[in-house]
Structure formats: C-alpha cells, structure tokens
Write a protein that holds these residues in place. Structure first.
Motif, PDB file in Angstrom:
ATOM      1  N   UNK A   1      -5.212   4.135  17.168  1.00 31.47           N
ATOM      2  CA  UNK A   1      -4.577   2.725  17.167  1.00 31.47           C
ATOM      3  C   UNK A   1      -3.073   3.036  17.799  1.00 31.47           C
ATOM      4  N   UNK A   2      -2.256   4.087  17.481  1.00 32.46           N
ATOM      5  CA  UNK A   2      -0.926   4.203  17.747  1.00 32.46           C
ATOM      6  C   UNK A   2      -1.044   4.234  19.292  1.00 32.46           C
ATOM      7  N   UNK A   3      -1.934   5.012  19.892  1.00 33.97           N
ATOM      8  CA  UNK A   3      -2.303   5.002  21.216  1.00 33.97           C
ATOM      9  C   UNK A   3      -2.298   3.988  22.307  1.00 33.97           C
ATOM     10  N   UNK A   4      -3.099   2.915  21.360  1.00 32.84           N
ATOM     11  CA  UNK A   4      -3.171   1.723  22.217  1.00 32.84           C
ATOM     12  C   UNK A   4      -1.800   1.099  22.451  1.00 32.84           C
ATOM     13  N   UNK A   5      -1.160   1.245  21.229  1.00 29.82           N
ATOM     14  CA  UNK A   5       0.424   0.605  21.451  1.00 29.82           C
ATOM     15  C   UNK A   5       1.170   1.237  22.529  1.00 29.82           C
ATOM     16  N   UNK A   6       0.955   2.569  22.485  1.00 31.71           N
ATOM     17  CA  UNK A   6       1.828   3.363  23.171  1.00 31.71           C
ATOM     18  C   UNK A   6       1.082   3.125  24.877  1.00 31.71           C
ATOM     19  N   UNK A   7       0.225   2.890  24.930  1.00 37.66           N
ATOM     20  CA  UNK A   7      -0.410   2.481  26.236  1.00 37.66           C
ATOM     21  C   UNK A   7       0.135   1.356  26.792  1.00 37.66           C
TER      22      UNK A   7
ATOM     23  N   UNK B   1       4.814  -3.975  19.759  1.00 30.69           N
ATOM     24  CA  UNK B   1       5.599  -3.301  18.809  1.00 30.69           C
ATOM     25  C   UNK B   1       4.757  -2.727  17.713  1.00 30.69           C
ATOM     26  N   UNK B   2       5.336  -1.730  16.900  1.00 27.12           N
ATOM     27  CA  UNK B   2       4.483  -1.206  15.904  1.00 27.12           C
ATOM     28  C   UNK B   2       5.145  -0.777  14.558  1.00 27.12           C
ATOM     29  N   UNK B   3       4.396  -0.796  13.767  1.00 22.48           N
ATOM     30  CA  UNK B   3       4.948  -0.519  12.294  1.00 22.48           C
ATOM     31  C   UNK B   3       4.274   0.532  11.580  1.00 22.48           C
ATOM     32  N   UNK B   4       4.512   1.509  11.043  1.00 21.99           N
ATOM     33  CA  UNK B   4       3.824   2.303  10.084  1.00 21.99           C
ATOM     34  C   UNK B   4       4.426   2.661   8.858  1.00 21.99           C
TER      35      UNK B   4
ATOM     36  N   UNK C   1       2.730   5.358   3.055  1.00 24.03           N
ATOM     37  CA  UNK C   1       1.129   5.843   2.928  1.00 24.03           C
ATOM     38  C   UNK C   1       0.556   6.635   4.116  1.00 24.03           C
ATOM     39  N   UNK C   2       0.826   6.371   5.364  1.00 27.56           N
ATOM     40  CA  UNK C   2       0.392   7.076   6.282  1.00 27.56           C
ATOM     41  C   UNK C   2       0.980   8.365   6.732  1.00 27.56           C
ATOM     42  N   UNK C   3       2.016   8.720   6.245  1.00 28.41           N
ATOM     43  CA  UNK C   3       2.773   9.886   6.482  1.00 28.41           C
ATOM     44  C   UNK C   3       2.517  10.849   5.242  1.00 28.41           C
ATOM     45  N   UNK C   4       2.440  10.483   4.259  1.00 32.50           N
ATOM     46  CA  UNK C   4       2.349  11.451   2.833  1.00 32.50           C
ATOM     47  C   UNK C   4       0.989  11.287   2.371  1.00 32.50           C
ATOM     48  N   UNK C   5       0.190  10.330   2.436  1.00 37.64           N
ATOM     49  CA  UNK C   5      -1.065  10.319   1.860  1.00 37.64           C
ATOM     50  C   UNK C   5      -2.239  10.508   2.670  1.00 37.64           C
TER      51      UNK C   5
ATOM     52  N   UNK D   1       4.849  11.238  15.057  1.00 38.57           N
ATOM     53  CA  UNK D   1       5.270  11.224  16.565  1.00 38.57           C
ATOM     54  C   UNK D   1       5.596   9.862  16.716  1.00 38.57           C
ATOM     55  N   UNK D   2       4.669   8.913  16.325  1.00 42.17           N
ATOM     56  CA  UNK D   2       5.118   7.570  16.677  1.00 42.17           C
ATOM     57  C   UNK D   2       6.351   6.990  16.292  1.00 42.17           C
ATOM     58  N   UNK D   3       6.963   7.436  15.048  1.00 40.75           N
ATOM     59  CA  UNK D   3       8.217   7.187  14.795  1.00 40.75           C
ATOM     60  C   UNK D   3       9.349   7.761  15.796  1.00 40.75           C
ATOM     61  N   UNK D   4       9.023   9.183  16.007  1.00 37.28           N
ATOM     62  CA  UNK D   4       9.982   9.822  16.706  1.00 37.28           C
ATOM     63  C   UNK D   4      10.088   9.372  18.218  1.00 37.28           C
ATOM     64  N   UNK D   5       8.841   8.747  18.941  1.00 35.64           N
ATOM     65  CA  UNK D   5       8.819   8.632  20.089  1.00 35.64           C
ATOM     66  C   UNK D   5       8.937   7.085  20.394  1.00 35.64           C
ATOM     67  N   UNK D   6       9.089   6.335  19.706  1.00 33.06           N
ATOM     68  CA  UNK D   6       9.281   4.901  19.742  1.00 33.06           C
ATOM     69  C   UNK D   6       8.181   4.044  20.049  1.00 33.06           C
TER      70      UNK D   6
END
Ligand code: DUC
Ligand code: ZN
Ligand code: ZN
Length: 467
Positions: free
Chosen positions: A246-252, A261-264, A267-271, A303-308
C-alpha cells in the motif's frame, strides 16, 4: 510587557530547527523567543528538557457510536485527558454521519458531547456515509465553508462503505471546495468473501481478523482510491497504511506528481500479527483495521516515515474495553471476529513510541519527529495557528524529559480502556508537562487543569489541498 508564562532554559525544536531559547507567552500565544525575556507571572524551568510543539493527533475516535450494544471506552473528557498526558495539545476526532442523518445534526451531537469536556483543543473531521444530493449539494459545502475542511470516506464496513461512483461524487465536492479527502482503503467485497469463508471453516477466533483482510485487500483499495482521486484531480490522504505494498502505491503516485498523502500509526511500527499467536479471545485486544502485519511491513512503514511517503503519524485511537460486554468481549464478538469492534487505544502512547523508537534509535531526527507528530498535521488539516513554536502561534507546547525511561503499562495511562496493546514496551523519553494555549494542563506528570478548557477550532483549508 509582563508575560503570563515563560518557559526558560529548554532546548526548543521545530520541524526545521533546534535552538536554546526561552519562550514567552501572553494571552495564550507565543509572543517572544530569546533570552532574559522579562517579568512573567510564572516561569517554568525547562533545564535539561526539550520544548516541542504540542502533539497534534489528526486521527482519533472519541465517543463514536459503534454498533448495537457497543460503547467506545473514551468520552471527550477521558480521551482528551489521556491525549494531554501523552503530550498532545490538539486532537482531530471523527464526526460520523449515520445513514439518513442530516450532517449538521450529527455535528451538533458531537459538539454537545465535547462542549466543556476537552482538556486539549479539538477539531472535527466529518465522515460521509450517506452522500445524498442534499449532502453533496448543500450540507457538505456549507460545513467545509464553516471550517470543517476535511472528511473521511470508507471503502469498507456495512453502512459506511461508499461505492466507486459515490467516491467520485464526494471527491468532486472536495475538488470544488478545497477540502481534503481521507480514505479508509480496504476492499469491502473481498473482506466479506474471506470472512464468510473463514467462518464456514470454523476459523472464528480474533486472530483470524487479520486473515480476513490481507495485504492485497488494502493494496487494491489504495490503488483504486488513488485512481479515483486522479480522475477528479483532487488531493487525497490514505489513512492508517499498514504495509509495503500500500505504501508503494502512494510512493508511485507521488512520483507521478499526484497530490497523494499518507498516514501510518504506532500499531504498524511495533505490533505484528504474531502478537496474537496462541491467544484465543485475548487476541481481540489487537483487533484493528487494517491489521498489524509482519516485520517487513514494520520496516516499510518506518521507511515511509523516513522518505516522505507518509507525512503524518497518528494514533488511530479507537478505544474499547476488553473485558466488557459493551467492548471487545461482547456476546456476538465471542462467536466470531466479525463482531469484535475494530480499534485499539493509543492516543497517550503515540508520541513516546515514535520518540523512543524513532529519535532514540536514530531512525528519524528530532525535527522530523516534530514534523510527523505536529507540524505536518497542522499544515495538512488547516490549523494555521498550531504546530510550531514561533511568534504569533498558539502556545501549545509539550515539555519532554528525553532521559525518562518508562515501561508502557495500563497502570500508567489515563484512557478509558482496561488495557493497552503496547503493554510492556520500554521507551526512553516522555512528555512531562503539556500546555494548551498558555495554560498548564499536565505538570510534571500530574493533571493540573481543574476544569477542561480545550476549545473547538474552526480550520482553514489544507495547505496541501490547494489546487
Ligand atoms: N478505521 C479507523 O480509522 N479506525 C478504527 C477502525 C477502522 O476501521
Ligand atoms: Zn479507518
Ligand atoms: Zn480510525
């Protein structure tokens, strides 16, 4: 001029800079930055502490009707108190339109629930579940004009899911009015098909919730939401992204110049789904949608948080009690994961988790932390007086002890749930004092505000939604 409050000797960080200076506050606003700022009614010594913009959590659910016999664990009092303890000064809950309900009536109900109860400032998003001609032609444009400048649509859930035609209709309203569309991207029919099949196979325990909505369900809907937004030429925010595809869809989409734009969320970082291994009903404590996935998905979200790819980090605080017939263990929920209310608490733990796992472990800088936790939320959702430490801004400030070590535990939290899915996670760095428009709400880890004085904030158009 005598100041109301000076925060002295701290290390101030914004989304762009980090500097040592005192912060002078008067009338609820930041009026001076510098040294030896002059007399003040009160001075807080922030030596050894970080002075950061108060967190803005742009994705929380509070006092939201959640189906027959189910009661959300937080009202506005407990939800915003918990938010303040977690270093937040503004939250953006959803005002959920019920079928056949006029939008303005829904909004009045939420305002009535929130009035006089909020420890932080509050600004509502709308949820459009019934896009009638009246809603599209009259009510929604009028409310956007009144400062409710973002709304969420769902691609799944009984009674909430919009079909593609309806998505195009509401996106067209956003295009004409400059509102920001937030999308819950999961494929409704696929989830229903998989859920029916799992139930027929007797796979009804909460841990099968994730099996009923695997990555392709989210990836396909994310792709479709982006495609529909492209057809209308409207910006879109994909909320609670859980995985690489899903992140790659946003990046593309972003690489093609689309305003996607994207939000995470924590729960997706630590669970991961493995947290439910071996659990029967207790797995319900982790049931949320999209579900936490695997280790690679965690890496992808970082990575999504780091690369925008993601601009905002929100809690998706959606609290239910576990051991309660009105919560996760409701009578129908015991028969199938289908009936376990989706959502987990997290408004108080969002920032310590991002700070400790992100800044503390060198994944993001302190300035990126501020951007992801406050500044970008303010810009994206039109909170033009919030999200930074600068002269003229609201004095919404969280003072952090970067050395404080804590083990996250239900016993230290203030939400209405009877558990935290983050139990036992060790963090370093904790917000100790929270100041909302110049008033101390939490001081040194104790509630100071005798009464709530958070306000509703009418918003400007999103800085990201300008055509
Ligand atoms: N979507 C949310 O945004 N929050 C909780 C549950 C859900 O499906
Ligand atoms: Zn959602
Ligand atoms: Zn949510």
């Amino acid at each position: 001029m005598s100041l109301d409050l000076v925060i002295a000797n701290g290390l101030v960080a914004t989304a762009s800079d980090t500097f040592s200076c005192d912060v002078g506050i008067s009338g609820g606003r930041i009026v001076s930055l510098g040294h030896a700022l002059g007399p003040a009614t009160e001075t807080i010594d922030a030596s050894g502490k970080l002075v950061l913009p108060g967190g803005i959590d742009s994705h929380v659910h509070i006092a939201q009707p959640s189906g027959d016999g189910i009661v959300m664990a937080d009202d506005f009092e407990s939800g915003t108190r918990s938010a303040a303890f977690g270093g937040n000064t503004t939250v953006l809950p959803f005002c959920m339109q019920e079928k056949d309900q006029p939008l303005r009536r829904t909004l009045e109900e939420y305002h009535a629930k929130a009035r006089g109860k909020c420890y932080t400032d509050v600004a509502f998003h709308l949820v459009i579940s019934d896009p009638t001609d009246q809603v599209l032609g009259q009510d929604l444009p009028a409310l956007i004009e009144d400062g409710y400048t973002s709304f969420k649509v769902f691609m799944t859930y009984e009674g909430l899911a919009l079909d593609d035609r309806q998505m195009l209709e509401v996106m067209s309203v956003a295009r004409e009015t400059g509102a920001l569309v937030m999308v819950h991207a999961e494929n409704y029919d696929a989830i229903r098909f998989l859920t029916d099949r799992l139930e027929r196979a007797g796979k009804t325990a909460p841990r099968f919730h994730g099996t009923s909505r695997p990555v392709p369900v989210e990836r396909e809907a994310t792709h479709r939401a982006i495609s529909l937004a492209e057809l209308i030429d409207v910006p879109v925010m994909i909320v609670h992204v859980s995985n690489r595809e899903a992140r790659d869809e946003i990046t593309r989409a972003r690489s093609r110049g689309l305003k996607v734009y994207g939000e995470t969320c924590p729960q997706y970082l630590v669970l991961t789904e493995a947290d439910m291994d071996g659990l029967n009903m207790e797995g319900a404590k982790y049931v949320c949608s999209p579900p936490p996935r695997d280790h690679d998905s965690q890496i992808a979200c970082w990575e999504g948080l780091q690369n925008g790819a993601f601009q905002v980090f929100s809690s998706d605080h959606c609290p239910f009690r576990y051991d309660d017939p009105a919560g996760k263990l409701n009578p129908k929920g015991r028969t199938s994961f289908r009936w376990v209310p989706n959502g987990i608490p997290g408004v108080e733990t969002r920032l310590p988790i991002l700070f400790s796992e992100g800044v503390g472990k060198g994944r993001i800088t302190l300035n990126e932390f501020v951007a992801l936790s406050a500044t970008n939320h303010a810009k994206i959702y039109g909170l033009s007086k919030k999200g930074s430490i600068a002269i003229g801004m609201d004095a919404d400030i969280a003072i952090w002890d970067p050395e404080r070590e804590m083990t996250i535990s239900q016993s230290v939290l203030h939400h209405g749930s009877d558990y935290t899915p983050y139990e036992g996670i060790k963090v370093k760095g904790w917000p100790v004092t929270t100041i909302v428009r110049g008033r101390v709400v939490v001081r040194d880890g104790a509630l100071e505000a005798a009464t709530p004085h958070g306000e509703h904030v009418a918003r400007d158009r999103s800085a990201y939604a300008v055509p």
